[in-house]
Design a protein around this motif. Structure first.
Motif, PDB file in Angstrom:
ATOM      1  N   PRO A  25       0.804  -1.229   0.000  1.00 31.92           N
ATOM      2  CA  PRO A  25       0.000   0.000   0.000  1.00 31.92           C
ATOM      3  C   PRO A  25       0.838   1.280   0.000  1.00 31.92           C
ATOM      4  O   PRO A  25       0.359   2.341  -0.390  1.00 31.92           O
ATOM      5  N   ARG A  26       2.069   1.194   0.449  1.00 34.16           N
ATOM      6  CA  ARG A  26       2.899   2.403   0.521  1.00 34.16           C
ATOM      7  C   ARG A  26       3.972   2.427  -0.558  1.00 34.16           C
ATOM      8  O   ARG A  26       4.734   3.378  -0.665  1.00 34.16           O
ATOM      9  N   CYS A  27       4.058   1.342  -1.340  1.00 32.83           N
ATOM     10  CA  CYS A  27       5.188   1.198  -2.240  1.00 32.83           C
ATOM     11  C   CYS A  27       4.960   1.955  -3.547  1.00 32.83           C
ATOM     12  O   CYS A  27       3.919   1.823  -4.174  1.00 32.83           O
ATOM     13  N   PRO A  28       5.924   2.783  -3.954  1.00 29.50           N
ATOM     14  CA  PRO A  28       5.752   3.532  -5.193  1.00 29.50           C
ATOM     15  C   PRO A  28       5.832   2.651  -6.440  1.00 29.50           C
ATOM     16  O   PRO A  28       5.437   3.073  -7.524  1.00 29.50           O
ATOM     17  N   TYR A  29       6.342   1.416  -6.292  1.00 35.64           N
ATOM     18  CA  TYR A  29       6.515   0.554  -7.461  1.00 35.64           C
ATOM     19  C   TYR A  29       5.502  -0.590  -7.481  1.00 35.64           C
ATOM     20  O   TYR A  29       5.657  -1.530  -8.243  1.00 35.64           O
ATOM     21  N   ALA A  30       4.500  -0.538  -6.597  1.00 34.27           N
ATOM     22  CA  ALA A  30       3.615  -1.694  -6.418  1.00 34.27           C
ATOM     23  C   ALA A  30       2.900  -2.094  -7.715  1.00 34.27           C
ATOM     24  O   ALA A  30       2.493  -1.248  -8.509  1.00 34.27           O
ATOM     25  N   THR A  31       2.763  -3.392  -7.934  1.00 35.06           N
ATOM     26  CA  THR A  31       2.034  -3.915  -9.084  1.00 35.06           C
ATOM     27  C   THR A  31       0.891  -4.791  -8.576  1.00 35.06           C
ATOM     28  O   THR A  31       0.757  -5.024  -7.371  1.00 35.06           O
ATOM     29  N   GLU A  32       0.096  -5.287  -9.496  1.00 34.71           N
ATOM     30  CA  GLU A  32      -1.019  -6.164  -9.159  1.00 34.71           C
ATOM     31  C   GLU A  32      -0.516  -7.391  -8.394  1.00 34.71           C
ATOM     32  O   GLU A  32      -1.131  -7.849  -7.436  1.00 34.71           O
ATOM     33  N   ARG A  33       0.622  -7.901  -8.804  1.00 34.73           N
ATOM     34  CA  ARG A  33       1.166  -9.099  -8.188  1.00 34.73           C
ATOM     35  C   ARG A  33       1.493  -8.875  -6.701  1.00 34.73           C
ATOM     36  O   ARG A  33       1.260  -9.731  -5.857  1.00 34.73           O
ATOM     37  N   CYS A  34       1.997  -7.688  -6.406  1.00 30.10           N
ATOM     38  CA  CYS A  34       2.372  -7.378  -5.022  1.00 30.10           C
ATOM     39  C   CYS A  34       1.157  -7.416  -4.105  1.00 30.10           C
ATOM     40  O   CYS A  34       1.255  -7.695  -2.919  1.00 30.10           O
ATOM     41  N   LYS A  35       0.003  -7.104  -4.682  1.00 32.72           N
ATOM     42  CA  LYS A  35      -1.213  -7.019  -3.908  1.00 32.72           C
ATOM     43  C   LYS A  35      -1.689  -8.413  -3.486  1.00 32.72           C
ATOM     44  O   LYS A  35      -2.294  -8.578  -2.433  1.00 32.72           O
ATOM     45  N   ASN A  36      -1.424  -9.393  -4.327  1.00 34.70           N
ATOM     46  CA  ASN A  36      -1.981 -10.716  -4.079  1.00 34.70           C
ATOM     47  C   ASN A  36      -1.004 -11.728  -3.508  1.00 34.70           C
ATOM     48  O   ASN A  36      -1.410 -12.689  -2.874  1.00 34.70           O
ATOM     49  N   GLU A  37       0.252 -11.523  -3.761  1.00 36.78           N
ATOM     50  CA  GLU A  37       1.204 -12.582  -3.464  1.00 36.78           C
ATOM     51  C   GLU A  37       2.320 -12.038  -2.578  1.00 36.78           C
ATOM     52  O   GLU A  37       2.940 -11.032  -2.913  1.00 36.78           O
ATOM     53  N   ASN A  38       2.553 -12.687  -1.444  1.00 39.17           N
ATOM     54  CA  ASN A  38       3.641 -12.236  -0.594  1.00 39.17           C
ATOM     55  C   ASN A  38       4.963 -12.715  -1.184  1.00 39.17           C
ATOM     56  O   ASN A  38       5.134 -13.895  -1.427  1.00 39.17           O
ATOM     57  N   PRO A  39       5.887 -11.809  -1.430  1.00 39.44           N
ATOM     58  CA  PRO A  39       7.133 -12.229  -2.082  1.00 39.44           C
ATOM     59  C   PRO A  39       7.973 -13.145  -1.201  1.00 39.44           C
ATOM     60  O   PRO A  39       7.959 -13.038   0.022  1.00 39.44           O
ATOM     61  N   ASP A  40       8.691 -14.057  -1.842  1.00 40.89           N
ATOM     62  CA  ASP A  40       9.612 -14.928  -1.119  1.00 40.89           C
ATOM     63  C   ASP A  40      10.937 -14.209  -0.933  1.00 40.89           C
ATOM     64  O   ASP A  40      11.197 -13.187  -1.535  1.00 40.89           O
ATOM     65  N   ARG A  41      11.768 -14.845  -0.140  1.00 41.39           N
ATOM     66  CA  ARG A  41      13.114 -14.316   0.019  1.00 41.39           C
ATOM     67  C   ARG A  41      13.918 -14.577  -1.250  1.00 41.39           C
ATOM     68  O   ARG A  41      13.945 -15.699  -1.754  1.00 41.39           O
ATOM     69  N   VAL A  42      14.551 -13.551  -1.755  1.00 36.63           N
ATOM     70  CA  VAL A  42      15.406 -13.705  -2.921  1.00 36.63           C
ATOM     71  C   VAL A  42      16.846 -13.485  -2.459  1.00 36.63           C
ATOM     72  O   VAL A  42      17.146 -12.478  -1.818  1.00 36.63           O
ATOM     73  N   THR A  43      17.703 -14.457  -2.772  1.00 43.40           N
ATOM     74  CA  THR A  43      19.095 -14.328  -2.354  1.00 43.40           C
ATOM     75  C   THR A  43      19.888 -13.646  -3.458  1.00 43.40           C
ATOM     76  O   THR A  43      19.932 -14.121  -4.590  1.00 43.40           O
ATOM     77  N   ILE A  44      20.484 -12.524  -3.126  1.00 50.32           N
ATOM     78  CA  ILE A  44      21.256 -11.786  -4.121  1.00 50.32           C
ATOM     79  C   ILE A  44      22.717 -12.210  -4.048  1.00 50.32           C
ATOM     80  O   ILE A  44      23.326 -12.566  -5.037  1.00 50.32           O
ATOM     81  N   THR A  45      23.279 -12.162  -2.847  1.00 55.44           N
ATOM     82  CA  THR A  45      24.610 -12.721  -2.630  1.00 55.44           C
ATOM     83  C   THR A  45      24.478 -13.633  -1.410  1.00 55.44           C
ATOM     84  O   THR A  45      23.392 -13.756  -0.851  1.00 55.44           O
ATOM     85  N   ASP A  46      25.568 -14.238  -0.989  1.00 48.68           N
ATOM     86  CA  ASP A  46      25.532 -15.112   0.182  1.00 48.68           C
ATOM     87  C   ASP A  46      24.949 -14.426   1.402  1.00 48.68           C
ATOM     88  O   ASP A  46      24.304 -15.040   2.236  1.00 48.68           O
TER      89      ASP A  46
END
Lengths: 328, 320
Positions: free
Chosen positions: A289-310
C-alpha cells in the motif's frame, strides 16, 4: 569467527486479545555468527522488540504466543526450553539492555548490589567477591568503582545506561541484545555510550543484536543489518550491502527520509502513508500500500526471500523483474 | 523584513532549595516575519524554558520580549489572553498534550469556542473541518479519540489546534522527536507548507540538528541557559566556530559507511544551580584555558550574522 551462535528460523509470534490477533512477528529468519553485530532497523510496531523478547524467552504469555519457528542458541531450541532452563541462560549467556535506563534499574538498591545480583545468581562466589567484580564492571564502563554504593537517582541518564550495560555484561554473555540503548540519551552522551559499546565489542568479543530506528547508529556499530517491516525482514545484508546497494523500496524510502546533514533539500522525500496495523495486515506484500513501485502481483502474493549474494537477502517481487529498483 | 519577535537579555531563574537555577540567562535574538528560528541544545539547556517564557507560560525574571514592536514582558495574565491568539505552541508529546477524553473535533474546536471566533455551531463545525483538511486529517476522523490514532496523526491534531486561532507566531517544542523517521519527514513537510501558505513565524525547539537544518532560517545553539552560537542555518552546517557546536554536530551518528573521526565530549552538562562566572562550557571544553573559567564570554560577530560566544574562537578556528 564463523561459528553460528544463534539461528532463528521462521519465527512467528502473535498477540491475542479478546477480539483481535496482532501479528507482531511473521516469519523472521536470520543467523548470527560469533562476534557479529546485527542491527534491527524498523519503525515503531515493526516487531523488532518482540523478536528480541522471543530470543530471550520473555514474550509475555498471555497475550503473546510463539506460534511457529525455532530459535537455536548454542545447539538448543530456546522455544522448547523450560522456564528453569531459560533462567540459567538469561543474564548469563544472553542478556538484554532496555531502552529506558531510568526505568530498568531498581531505585531502592545500590548500583553495586544490582550488578552483584546477576554475578551471584550465575556464579558460585561469595557476596564480597561479587561486589568486587561489580566494582570492576563499573570501572570498565567508565564509572569510578567507589560509586558502587550509590543509588540510581544519584546518576545521570548516560551513567545509568552505563550501569545497565555493566549489569548486562557482568557475566560475559555470548549474546547481548540492546533495545534502543541510546534513544533516551542526548547526542553527546549517545556518542559516549556508542564509543563504549564499540570498545566492548572488540574487547569482550560479544555478539550483539542492536535494535534501533536510527541508521546512523547502525552505521557506527553493526556488521550486518536487518530491515524489519510489519513483522518481516524485508532486507538483510552486510552494512555495505544495505547502505550502498539496498534493493527493497522500503529500505530506499527509509534512507531517503532521513534528513541529511550534508545535502540541502527544500522538502524531505517521504514514504507516504503509515505502517499497517499488526491486527489488520494486507494480503500479499505488507509494504505494497505504501510502495511507489507496487504492481497487481504485489497485492496478491507475498514475495519470497530472494538471495542476491551469500549475505544479501531481499523480499520483493520487483527485484527479479527489474534487477534493481534503483535503476527505475 | 521586519522583526516579529525580539527578545532582549531574557532571564528566567528558578528558586530551588539548593540555590538559584539559571535556566535561561541573558538570551537575545530576533525572529523576522515568516521565518523560522531553530533553537538547539541538549536536555537541560533551557530551550523549552525559553519557549515557555516567551509565551508567558512562565514569568520572565528579567529582560524584555517585544512582539511586533510592543513590549509584552509585563503584560498581565488577563491581557495576555488576547495575545495568546497570536502566539501559540505545539508540544513535544502528542500522547500527553491532548485530552484523551475529547474527540478530535472537540480538541480542535476548544480554542475556537473559548475565543468565540465563530458565531454559530455550523460555522464552527465547518471551520474545524477546514482545519482538519489543512493538516491532512480526513473528515471521518472527527469523532475519533486520540488513542485511536498513531503518533503522526496525533501531532497533526496538535498542529490543527495551534492553528485554530490563526496565530502569527508558533513555538514548536520538539514537535517531531516522538515520531518515527518516515512520519517525522511528513510532519516537517506539513509544517513548512503551512508556514508558506499562512505566513507563519516559528520558533523551533529541538535537540536534533538534522531536523532543524531543513526548517530553520537561523539557528541558535544553547548550552546551560546561554546562547553559544547564532548563525544563518546554511552557514552553521558549513562552518561551526564554537567548540560545543562542533562537538554537537560531530556527535550525530551519520548513516554513512565511512565514518569520520568524532569529537567525543568528556563528562556531562553541569548543574545550572548557582553557576559561577566563566564560560559555562569550560568544564567539558577541549580548549579550556584560565580565562574561560574566570570570564563569561559574550556573543561576538565573526562573519555577517554569525555570532559566537567564545574567548578563543579565533585561535581555535585559525582566524585572524
Amino acid at each position: 569467527m564463523n561459528e553460528k551462535l544463534l539461528e532463528v528460523k521462521d519465527l512467528v509470534i502473535h498477540y491475542f486479545t479478546d477480539d483481535e490477533e496482532a501479528c507482531a512477528v511473521n516469519g523472521i529468519s536470520f543467523d548470527l555468527k560469533e562476534q557479529e553485530v546485527v542491527g534491527f532497523v524498523g519503525e515503531t510496531g515493526a516487531g523488532k522488540t518482540t523478536t528480541a523478547l522471543g530470543i530471550m524467552g520473555l514474550v509475555p504469555a498471555p497475550p503473546g504466543k510463539v506460534l511457529n519457528g525455532e530459535i537455536i542458541f548454542e545447539g538448543k531450541d530456546i522455544v522448547k526450553l523450560s522456564e528453569a532452563e531459560l533462567r540459567k541462560i538469561r543474564g548469563d549467556k544472553i542478556t538484554m539492555i532496555f531502552q529506558d535506563p531510568m526505568t530498568s534499574l531498581n531505585p531502592v538498591l545500590t548500583v553495586g548490589e544490582q550488578i552483584a545480583e546477576v554475578i551471584l545468581l550465575h556464579n558460585k562466589i561469595s557476596r564480597k567477591e561479587a561486589i568486587e567484580r561489580a566494582k570492576e564492571m563499573l570501572e570498565m564502563v567508565g564509572i569510578p568503582g567507589e560509586r558502587h554504593e550509590e543509588y540510581p537517582h544519584q546518576f545521570s541518564g548516560g551513567m545509568k545506561q552505563r550501569v545497565v550495560i555493566a549489569i548486562a555484561l557482568a557475566c560475559s554473555p555470548a549474546l547481548l541484545i540492546a533495545d534502543e540503548p541510546t534513544t533516551a540519551l542526548d547526542v553527546t552522551i549517545q556518542a559516549q555510550v556508542l564509543a563504549l559499546m564499540k570498545r566492548l565489542k572488540t574487547d569482550l568479543k560479544t555478539s550483539m543484536i542492536m535494535i534501533t530506528h536510527d541508521l546512523g547508529v547502525v552505521a557506527e556499530i553493526c556488521d550486518k543489518v536487518a530491515i524489519i517491516y510489519a513483522g518481516e525482514i524485508v532486507e538483510f545484508g552486510t552494512l555495505a550491502e544495505i547502505f550502498e546497494d539496498h534493493r527493497h523500496p522500503y529500505t530506499e524510502g527509509l534512507f531517503n527520509s532521513i534528513p541529511d546533514l550534508d545535502v540541502d533539500v527544500a522538502r524531505l522525500p517521504v514514504i507516504k502513508g503509515l505502517m499497517p496495523a499488526p491486527t489488520n495486515l494486507p494480503d500479499g506484500c505488507k509494504f505494497y500500500p505504501r510502495c511507489p513501485y507496487a504492481t497487481e502481483r504485489c497485492k496478491n502474493e507475498n514475495p519470497d526471500r530472494v538471495t542476491i549474494t551469500d549475505t544479501h537477502i531481499v523480499r520483493c517481487h520487483l527485484f527479479r523483474s527489474a534487477e534493481s529498483i534503483k535503476e527505475t | 523584513m521586519e522583526a516579529l519577535l525580539e527578545v532582549k537579555n531574557l532571564k528566567k531563574y528558578f528558586a530551588t532549595p539548593r540555590g538559584t537555577l539559571h535556566a535561561v540567562d541573558n538570551v537575545s535574538f530576533t525572529i523576522k516575519k515568516g521565518q523560522t528560528l531553530g533553537v538547539v541544545g541538549e536536555s537541560g539547556c533551557g530551550k523549552s524554558t525559553l519557549g515557555r517564557t516567551i509565551l508567558h507560560l512562565l514569568e520572565p525574571t528579567d529582560g524584555a520580549i517585544l512582539f511586533e514592536g510592543r513590549d509584552i514582558t509585563k503584560v498581565n495574565k488577563k491581557k495576555f489572553h488576547v495575545l495568546r491568539q497570536e502566539m501559540q505552541m505545539i508540544f513535544q508529546d502528542p500522547f500527553s498534550s491532548i485530552n484523551p477524553r475529547m474527540t478530535v473535533s472537540g480538541i480542535i474546536e476548544e480554542p475556537v469556542k473559548i475565543y468565540k471566533m465563530k458565531s454559530n455551531e455550523k460555522e464552527r463545525r465547518e471551520y474545524v473541518q477546514h482545519l482538519m483538511r489543512t493538516v491532512g486529517l480526513s473528515e471521518d476522523m472527527e469523532n475519533k479519540y486520540p488513542h485511536e490514532m498513531d503518533g503522526g496523526r496525533r501531532q497533526r491534531i496538535g498542529i490543527a489546534r495551534a492553528l485554530a486561532l490563526d496565530p502569527k507566531f508558533i513555538v514548536c517544542d520538539e514537535p517531531v522527536s516522538a515520531l518515527d523517521v518516515s512520519i517525522q519527514a511528513q510532519i516537517l513537510n506539513l509544517m513548512m507548507d503551512l508556514q508558506e501558505q499562512m505566513n507563519l513565524t516559528f520558533m523551533f525547539i529541538t535537540h536534533d540538528l538534522s531536523v532543524v537544518k531543513h526548517i530553520s532560517d537561523e539557528i541558535c545553539v544553547m548550552y546551560l541557559g546561554m546562547l553559544v552560537e547564532k548563525s544563518p542555518s546554511k552557514e552553521l552546517f558549513k562552518e561551526q566556530y564554537h567548540p560545543y557546536t562542533k562537538a554537537l554536530l560531530s556527535a550525530i551518528p551519520r548513516p554513512k559507511l565511512v565514518q569520520e573521526e568524532r569529537v567525543i565530549l568528556k563528562g556531562e552538562i553541569s548543574s545550572p544551580i548557582n553557576v559561577k562566572e566563566g564560560c559555562r562550557f569550560a568544564p567539558r571544553c577541549l580548549y579550556c584555558k584560565d580565562k574561560c573559567r574566570a570570564e563569561t564570554p559574550t556573543l561576538e560577530e565573526i562573519s555577517p550574522g554569525h555570532q559566537v560566544a567564545c574567548h578563543y574562537v579565533k585561535e581555535i578556528n585559525g582566524l585572524t
